[in-house]
Scaffold this active site. Sequence first.
Site, short mmCIF file in Angstrom:
data_model
loop_
_atom_site.label_atom_id
_atom_site.label_comp_id
_atom_site.label_asym_id
_atom_site.label_seq_id
_atom_site.Cartn_x
_atom_site.Cartn_y
_atom_site.Cartn_z
N ASP A 20 -0.37 -0.42 -5.02
CA ASP A 20 0.44 0.72 -5.39
C ASP A 20 0.01 0.61 -7.23
O ASP A 20 0.59 -0.50 -7.50
CB ASP A 20 1.58 0.79 -5.11
CG ASP A 20 1.74 1.45 -3.55
OD1 ASP A 20 0.74 1.94 -3.19
OD2 ASP A 20 2.92 1.33 -3.19
N ASP A 60 2.52 10.69 3.79
CA ASP A 60 3.99 10.01 3.76
C ASP A 60 4.89 10.77 4.44
O ASP A 60 5.31 12.11 4.13
CB ASP A 60 4.13 10.06 2.27
CG ASP A 60 3.13 9.13 1.59
OD1 ASP A 60 2.95 8.20 2.16
OD2 ASP A 60 2.77 9.84 0.45
#
Length: 244
Positions: free
Chosen positions: A11, A130
């Site tokens: 990330d 997500d």
Amino acid sequence: MLRRRVIPCLDVRGGRLVKGVNFESLRDCGDPVDAACRYAADGADEIVWLNIAAGEETWAELLAAVERAAVAVDVPLCVGGGVSDAEHGRQLLLAGADKISVNTAPLDRPDLISELAERFGSQCVVVAIDAARRDGSWEAHASAGRRATGRDAVEWASEAAQRGAGELLVTSIDSDGTQGGYDLDLLRAICGAVTVPVIASGGAGEPADLARALAAGASAALAASIFHDGTHAIADVKREVAAC
């Protein structure tokens, strides 16, 4: 049957590797290109690079970072963050990415999935989902988990696959960064609804967690914290996965 893969996740925000809990409280974990090189050398089957603040950074900066990583590693590189049209996908592939990950844009414009698949092939298109628990099911979220969409995550997974996604990257927002294990119920629900490979994400705390995700139907298991913090080595995780 596809070989079961162990995938470190990077990330990236502001050019730095970060990690949070439930998509919040981000902490700095170093240089993402250095991490990519280290993980490739340690035996990663693939690397996922997610630019989680694409709206705050220039596209040129992302492409430059991807180019640096692509020339330094010899494993497949999946890159996402800020892809809103086929031209963005083309530029990522030219920069060295092997796959394109999309999350927010197709939720707002689902036709993007088929456009990418028709132009580059489904094998290049990864739709990231997500998902957070809500009223006994899971809701898909956009904008790095900040925006609830009202869409059922399992139904969205099925639609994304039908539109041409070659793979799904499924992250449990509730489990993300907790190191308490993946949301296996979410994985089973989505794996049961699609025929394309599913990458499990969110919650790995030990090698056995990745093995459980694969046993639940995932084709690959993604982890971040346990690798960034040096808690477990990729080689150790792959040995445990291979033994199940």
